[in-house]
Design a protein around this motif. Structure first.
Motif, PDB file in Angstrom:
ATOM      1  N   ASP A  92      -8.535  -2.213   9.616  1.00  0.00           N
ATOM      2  CA  ASP A  92      -8.480  -3.582   9.093  1.00  0.00           C
ATOM      3  C   ASP A  92      -7.669  -4.484  10.019  1.00  0.00           C
ATOM      4  O   ASP A  92      -8.050  -5.626  10.293  1.00  0.00           O
ATOM      5  CB  ASP A  92      -7.861  -3.605   7.692  1.00  0.00           C
ATOM      6  CG  ASP A  92      -8.787  -3.025   6.636  1.00  0.00           C
ATOM      7  OD1 ASP A  92      -9.991  -2.858   6.934  1.00  0.00           O
ATOM      8  OD2 ASP A  92      -8.317  -2.739   5.527  1.00  0.00           O
ATOM      9  N   GLN A  94       0.830  -1.213   0.000  1.00  0.00           N
ATOM     10  CA  GLN A  94       0.000   0.000   0.000  1.00  0.00           C
ATOM     11  C   GLN A  94       0.861   1.257   0.000  1.00  0.00           C
ATOM     12  O   GLN A  94       0.548   2.233  -0.698  1.00  0.00           O
ATOM     13  CB  GLN A  94      -0.928  -0.008   1.216  1.00  0.00           C
ATOM     14  CG  GLN A  94      -2.050  -1.020   1.139  1.00  0.00           C
ATOM     15  CD  GLN A  94      -2.842  -1.109   2.438  1.00  0.00           C
ATOM     16  OE1 GLN A  94      -2.383  -0.683   3.507  1.00  0.00           O
ATOM     17  NE2 GLN A  94      -4.037  -1.681   2.364  1.00  0.00           N
ATOM     18  N   TYR A 137     -13.191   3.255  12.675  1.00  0.00           N
ATOM     19  CA  TYR A 137     -13.455   4.117  11.523  1.00  0.00           C
ATOM     20  C   TYR A 137     -13.565   3.241  10.294  1.00  0.00           C
ATOM     21  O   TYR A 137     -12.718   2.365  10.064  1.00  0.00           O
ATOM     22  CB  TYR A 137     -12.335   5.139  11.337  1.00  0.00           C
ATOM     23  CG  TYR A 137     -12.484   5.983  10.082  1.00  0.00           C
ATOM     24  CD1 TYR A 137     -13.413   7.023  10.033  1.00  0.00           C
ATOM     25  CD2 TYR A 137     -11.705   5.727   8.953  1.00  0.00           C
ATOM     26  CE1 TYR A 137     -13.559   7.781   8.883  1.00  0.00           C
ATOM     27  CE2 TYR A 137     -11.842   6.498   7.808  1.00  0.00           C
ATOM     28  CZ  TYR A 137     -12.771   7.523   7.778  1.00  0.00           C
ATOM     29  OH  TYR A 137     -12.922   8.275   6.631  1.00  0.00           O
ATOM     30  N   ASP A 138     -14.612   3.461   9.499  1.00  0.00           N
ATOM     31  CA  ASP A 138     -14.825   2.696   8.267  1.00  0.00           C
ATOM     32  C   ASP A 138     -14.460   3.574   7.079  1.00  0.00           C
ATOM     33  O   ASP A 138     -15.169   4.545   6.775  1.00  0.00           O
ATOM     34  CB  ASP A 138     -16.290   2.266   8.173  1.00  0.00           C
ATOM     35  CG  ASP A 138     -16.533   1.309   7.007  1.00  0.00           C
ATOM     36  OD1 ASP A 138     -15.746   1.361   6.024  1.00  0.00           O
ATOM     37  OD2 ASP A 138     -17.479   0.525   7.075  1.00  0.00           O
ATOM     38  N   PRO A 139     -13.339   3.293   6.391  1.00  0.00           N
ATOM     39  CA  PRO A 139     -12.922   4.138   5.265  1.00  0.00           C
ATOM     40  C   PRO A 139     -13.870   4.059   4.068  1.00  0.00           C
ATOM     41  O   PRO A 139     -13.871   4.959   3.221  1.00  0.00           O
ATOM     42  CB  PRO A 139     -11.534   3.587   4.902  1.00  0.00           C
ATOM     43  CG  PRO A 139     -11.521   2.199   5.429  1.00  0.00           C
ATOM     44  CD  PRO A 139     -12.390   2.190   6.630  1.00  0.00           C
ATOM     45  N   GLN A 140     -14.669   2.998   3.996  1.00  0.00           N
ATOM     46  CA  GLN A 140     -15.617   2.879   2.879  1.00  0.00           C
ATOM     47  C   GLN A 140     -16.781   3.853   3.047  1.00  0.00           C
ATOM     48  O   GLN A 140     -17.141   4.577   2.118  1.00  0.00           O
ATOM     49  CB  GLN A 140     -16.145   1.433   2.794  1.00  0.00           C
ATOM     50  CG  GLN A 140     -15.070   0.374   2.645  1.00  0.00           C
ATOM     51  CD  GLN A 140     -14.221   0.578   1.403  1.00  0.00           C
ATOM     52  OE1 GLN A 140     -14.739   0.918   0.333  1.00  0.00           O
ATOM     53  NE2 GLN A 140     -12.907   0.387   1.544  1.00  0.00           N
ATOM     54  N   THR A 141     -17.362   3.872   4.253  1.00  0.00           N
ATOM     55  CA  THR A 141     -18.495   4.770   4.509  1.00  0.00           C
ATOM     56  C   THR A 141     -18.056   6.099   5.099  1.00  0.00           C
ATOM     57  O   THR A 141     -18.871   7.018   5.237  1.00  0.00           O
ATOM     58  CB  THR A 141     -19.487   4.100   5.471  1.00  0.00           C
ATOM     59  OG1 THR A 141     -18.822   3.856   6.728  1.00  0.00           O
ATOM     60  CG2 THR A 141     -19.989   2.776   4.899  1.00  0.00           C
ATOM     61  N   LYS A 142     -16.741   6.174   5.458  1.00  0.00           N
ATOM     62  CA  LYS A 142     -16.166   7.380   6.070  1.00  0.00           C
ATOM     63  C   LYS A 142     -16.922   7.773   7.341  1.00  0.00           C
ATOM     64  O   LYS A 142     -17.217   8.945   7.593  1.00  0.00           O
ATOM     65  CB  LYS A 142     -16.152   8.550   5.082  1.00  0.00           C
ATOM     66  CG  LYS A 142     -15.349   8.261   3.816  1.00  0.00           C
ATOM     67  CD  LYS A 142     -15.208   9.491   2.963  1.00  0.00           C
ATOM     68  CE  LYS A 142     -14.548   9.197   1.629  1.00  0.00           C
ATOM     69  NZ  LYS A 142     -13.282   8.484   1.696  1.00  0.00           N
ATOM     70  N   ARG A 148     -14.065  -2.009  14.747  1.00  0.00           N
ATOM     71  CA  ARG A 148     -13.491  -1.062  13.792  1.00  0.00           C
ATOM     72  C   ARG A 148     -13.971   0.342  14.154  1.00  0.00           C
ATOM     73  O   ARG A 148     -15.166   0.622  14.136  1.00  0.00           O
ATOM     74  CB  ARG A 148     -13.923  -1.426  12.377  1.00  0.00           C
ATOM     75  CG  ARG A 148     -13.161  -0.697  11.279  1.00  0.00           C
ATOM     76  CD  ARG A 148     -13.818  -0.951   9.927  1.00  0.00           C
ATOM     77  NE  ARG A 148     -13.774  -2.346   9.557  1.00  0.00           N
ATOM     78  CZ  ARG A 148     -12.764  -2.918   8.895  1.00  0.00           C
ATOM     79  NH1 ARG A 148     -11.723  -2.195   8.542  1.00  0.00           N
ATOM     80  NH2 ARG A 148     -12.805  -4.206   8.587  1.00  0.00           N
ATOM     81  N   ASP A 177     -14.858  14.176   9.449  1.00  0.00           N
ATOM     82  CA  ASP A 177     -14.042  13.340   8.561  1.00  0.00           C
ATOM     83  C   ASP A 177     -12.730  13.033   9.267  1.00  0.00           C
ATOM     84  O   ASP A 177     -12.455  13.546  10.359  1.00  0.00           O
ATOM     85  CB  ASP A 177     -13.811  14.005   7.197  1.00  0.00           C
ATOM     86  CG  ASP A 177     -13.139  15.357   7.308  1.00  0.00           C
ATOM     87  OD1 ASP A 177     -12.189  15.499   8.110  1.00  0.00           O
ATOM     88  OD2 ASP A 177     -13.554  16.302   6.594  1.00  0.00           O
TER      89      ASP A 177
END
Length: 442
Positions: free
Chosen positions: A370, A211, A381-386, A379, A422
């Motif tokens: 992750d 990454q 913070y979810d980076p997909q749903t922010k 989790r 954010d």
């Protein structure tokens, strides 16, 4: 119930404060009666009750147990004497106490199996040590101290014990990193990492390296040296903190991070090239070798000196100034990297109060969801749903602050002051709150 067992029982029923099982500090919580027991030891020594003073002092060192590890301190009372054993990473320190003296030692290695360069190193190290010394006895290299109890105080015990513990662990780690660890003595107390978790850690490291490399595509030029530095350093700090390697891998990571900050004549581009080469070594490391660099153990003393909060606040200020500079330069990629780097660097470089350590660990969790989801954690913070798991974050902050609120009257829960709009605003507001924490004792 004796004093030691009483101290242990208090810790077992301590309020819900999370034990942080990552990083190189003590993986436990300090005794809540540490100061009181330290004072009890002083009083006992003043009135001439040496063994009672030692009992109180040793009880002050007792911290919370980690369920899968042996306890870090064992005390064996005898008629007119005390024995104890304490664990410090790869080392076990054994001690015998009478009213006249304390003698303690750690068996390091078999002398006959050691290269002459290592023996010479031990002689040189004797000139660097204040309280303890290396010697050879019956074919065994030992690190030893002897204290006269005539004018003993808790301080006169603490610093020699800490020195022998940290240095015994350091030298055994050094030998394991450079030579065959089979020469080491009293090494069986360390525990191998579960195979499933070891594979998970290896996969995580490889994923982070890939990454990072992908994020830098198109940036590897002289105009972006600072951005590259932050990316490589944040990655190494994350590997060191979350994977917690030992032996050669730990030594190399430490040398690369510390070498970057050396005030030498090397160009930043050259330092980045060194880091890139080392990351390639980690990327191509086989799983079979990787797993030999991992183990579990407990510790009694922190390897860090306690940092002043003003020093940490200054570092945060300087780092946030860099964030502003990159924002003004429209270099948005590196901003999240710097936010991640700040908490990881503080955890790597400073001795922290347990509450501050827990808070900075929280920030690491936010950025590595992750990894912690794979570890069975929520989790944050979810980076997909922010989106943030706001309730969990608030609970974590409360659990870090509340146990110390009576001792530090200015230490306040700041969960409601954070900006959850954010990731960037969260980090900015988080570090501003961390910077202004008040650890002034009531």
């Amino acid at each position: 119930m004796n004093l030691f067992d009483l101290a242990l029982s208090w810790l077992k029923h301590k309020p819900k404060e999370r034990v942080i099982l990552f990083g190189r500090g003590i993986h436990a919580l300090p005794n809540p009666r540490e100061k009181e027991l330290f004072d009890d030891a002083s009083s006992a020594f003043i009135r001439g009750d040496v063994l009672e003073g030692y009992k109180s002092f040793l009880a002050s060192l007792v911290h919370s147990e980690i369920s899968h590890l042996p306890h870090h301190l064992k005390i064996i009372p005898e008629e007119g004497a005390l024995r104890f054993e304490l664990i410090q990473g790869s080392a076990i320190i054994k001690a015998y106490i009478t009213s006249e003296y304390l003698e303690a030692y750690a068996d390091i290695a078999k002398s006959a199996s050691l290269h002459v360069a290592i023996k010479r190193r031990f002689l040189e190290r004797n000139f660097q040590l204040t309280y303890c010394h290396f010697s050879e006895e019956k074919g065994v290299i030992k690190l030893s101290i002897r204290l006269d109890n005539t004018t003993i105080t808790p301080q006169k015990i603490f610093f020699p014990l800490r020195e022998i513990a940290l240095n015994a662990d350091f030298e055994k780690e050094f030998i394991a990193s450079e030579f065959d660890e089979s020469v080491l003595l009293e090494y069986d107390h360390i525990l191998p990492i579960n195979a499933e978790r070891a594979r998970r850690l290896y996969t995580a490291m490889q994923t982070w390296i890939v990454q990072t490399k992908e994020s830098l595509l198109g940036l590897l030029s002289n105009d972006n040296t600072g951005m590259v530095s932050f990316s490589y350093l944040a990655l190494l700090l994350q590997i060191d903190y979350l994977i917690l390697p030992h032996k050669k891998m730990a030594k190399n990571i430490s040398e690369k991070i510390n070498g970057y900050f050396l005030d030498d004549e090397k160009l930043t581009e050259d330092k980045n090239a060194d880091l890139e080469t080392f990351l390639f070594e980690l990327e191509t490391m086989s799983y079979e070798h990787f797993v030999t660099q991992l183990y579990d153990s407990t510790s009694t003393f922190s390897p860090y000196e306690q940092a002043m909060h003003d020093d940490i606040a200054t570092f945060i200020d300087e780092s946030l100034a860099k964030v502003r500079w990159y924002k003004n330069s429209h270099s948005n990629y590196v901003i999240s990297v710097i936010y991640r780097y700040i908490s990881l660097y503080i955890l790597y470089n400073y001795g922290l109060h347990p509450s501050l350590r827990a808070l900075l660990h929280l920030h690491v969790e936010v950025y590595t969801g992750d990894f912690f989801a794979a570890e069975g954690e929520t989790r944050l913070y979810d980076p997909q749903t922010k989106t943030f798991q706001k309730n969990s974050i608030q609970e974590r902050i409360a659990s870090a602050i509340k146990p110390y609120a009576d001792r530090y009257k200015g230490l306040k829960n700041f969960a409601d002051e954070l900006n959850y709009s954010d990731l960037e605003h969260f980090s900015q507001s988080f570090y501003l709150q961390i910077k202004n924490l008040d650890y002034t004792e009531a």
